[in-house]
Design an enzyme around this catalytic site. Structure first.
Site, PDB file in Angstrom:
ATOM      1  N   SER A 100       0.797  -1.227   0.000  1.00  0.00           N
ATOM      2  CA  SER A 100       0.000   0.000   0.000  1.00  0.00           C
ATOM      3  C   SER A 100       0.827   1.274   0.000  1.00  0.00           C
ATOM      4  CB  SER A 100      -0.945   0.016   1.208  1.00  0.00           C
ATOM      5  OG  SER A 100      -0.223  -0.134   2.414  1.00  0.00           O
ATOM      6  N   ASP A 140      -3.099   8.225   7.755  1.00  0.00           N
ATOM      7  CA  ASP A 140      -4.067   7.396   8.465  1.00  0.00           C
ATOM      8  C   ASP A 140      -3.326   6.592   9.522  1.00  0.00           C
ATOM      9  OD1 ASP A 140      -2.803   5.358   7.049  1.00  0.00           O
ATOM     10  OD2 ASP A 140      -4.481   4.985   5.698  1.00  0.00           O
ATOM     11  N   HIS A 191      -0.140   4.907   7.107  1.00  0.00           N
ATOM     12  CA  HIS A 191       0.577   5.455   5.957  1.00  0.00           C
ATOM     13  C   HIS A 191       0.978   6.907   6.142  1.00  0.00           C
ATOM     14  CE1 HIS A 191      -2.157   2.228   4.515  1.00  0.00           C
ATOM     15  NE2 HIS A 191      -1.043   1.822   3.929  1.00  0.00           N
TER      16      HIS A 191
END
Length: 363
Positions: free
Chosen positions: A40, A329, A332
């Site tokens: 991600s 978040d 990340h």
């Protein structure tokens, strides 16, 4: 070190110009293509097209990105996006989004929640583990790219000059080794033997990329996972700004990674396997935020599920100053952090070693 930190602060001040870099890329093209693999941290939208709950194709993700919520797990661009800009290339599109390959400037195969081990990340749905990503790249090399080149020699030269970016392994800890109720890896392997398992497996996969034509490969360390809001808030009994036990685990992987990449470079002719040594940089930014122009390195900028330990909640406006936050978040970083990592990899001498990206493209 003080001069290096001052340069970091200047880079953070320059982040206000990032939108212009996204919209107008006037840099000369330094490499023919950028191919991206990982999780991600680099996913640009592949998970949007997979049956998984791990997606970032909704606001407030992408609030500072010209394309909006594209599937990037941050407010703006990723390390791969900034590196593409430095190379004078278009941003590498997610592999799963294209119907027919019409250009040869690179693709992004990264997939959120997946990792090096095939079982990592399957609890939230389908994702592309690193082997599956390389399977898709092999399909690109054998079926799609030959249509754009006159002969095999031209294709091989193109691949040898292209840049390959890899960032993976974090989920093998957060979504595997540190989840004893779902996985038995922590019972089967000591911390050191698990790090060796991961790096040996990664080495085999990087060698597979080499056999498919890759020669210039940058592989990033795992960042200080113990400093993520998700881990901090799940270990409230811990003192300090980070969970040292988790950082110690990923540091074992990082130490092994440096050795693996050096060995690959020395044994595979014509190769340059570059270490993206971002752990120390990002840890220092978290511990000494003011040096880097940051004001908050422990709270997510967006409002997340489960008290800051998860993804952003759909539709809720984020903080007003994301460029002063380290984390977007629960897991990340913001694009401000990604920008500095990419800038240092391209121009500096302490992140991408033994050769920075600006020198790598000249080899």
């Amino acid at each position: 070190m003080r001069g290096e930190n001052h340069m970091m602060f200047v880079l953070f001040c320059l982040i206000v110009f990032s939108h212009f870099l996204h919209l107008v890329n006037s840099n000369p093209q330094l490499a023919p293509a950028l191919y991206v693999f990982g999780d991600s941290l680099l996913d640009s939208g592949n998970n949007n097209l997979l049956p998984t709950a791990a997606r970032a194709n909704f606001k407030p993700y992408g609030v500072d990105f010209p394309g909006g919520a594209t599937g990037r797990f941050t407010n703006g661009g990723t390390v791969a996006d900034f590196i593409a800009e430095f190379l004078g290339l278009p941003l590498s599109p997610p592999y799963l989004s294209f119907r027919q390959l019409e250009t040869s400037t690179g693709l992004n195969y990264a997939s959120s929640t997946c990792g090096i081990l095939p079982e990592t990340g399957n609890s939230l749905g389908k994702c592309l583990n690193l082997d599956e990503q390389i399977d898709l790249f092999e399909k690109t090399v054998t079926e799609e790219l030959p249509k754009l080149f006159k002969n095999t020699e031209g294709l091989l030269e193109y691949l040898s000059k292209s840049i390959f970016l890899v960032a993976t392994g974090s989920n093998d800890y957060s979504g595997n080794y540190l989840q004893p109720n779902r996985y038995d890896s922590s019972r089967l392997y000591s911390p050191l033997s698990f790090a060796q398992l991961l790096t040996q497996s990664l080495s085999q996969k990087l060698e597979r990329l080499y056999k498919l034509g890759a020669r210039k490969v940058i592989t990033f360390e795992i960042g200080p996972s113990g400093c993520q809001p998700a881990n901090l808030r799940q270990h409230m009994h811990k003192n300090g700004q980070c969970v040292d036990e988790i950082n110690n685990l990923v540091s074992l992987f990082n130490d092994q990674l440096a050795t693996v990449l050096s060995k690959l470079t020395s044994t595979l002719p014509g190769s340059a396997f570059i270490l993206g040594r971002d752990y120390r940089l990002t840890y220092d930014a978290i511990i000494n935020p003011s040096t880097y122009g940051l004001t908050d390195t422990s709270d997510p900028c967006c409002t997340t599920w489960l008290n800051g330990t998860s993804a952003c909640i759909l539709g809720i406006a984020p903080c007003a100053n994301p460029n002063e936050h380290f984390f977007w978040d629960g897991y990340h970083p913001t694009e401000a952090v990604y920008s500095v990592i990419a800038s240092q990899c391209f121009n500096g001498d302490s992140v991408c070693i033994p050769t920075n990206l600006k020198m790598l493209v000249q080899i």
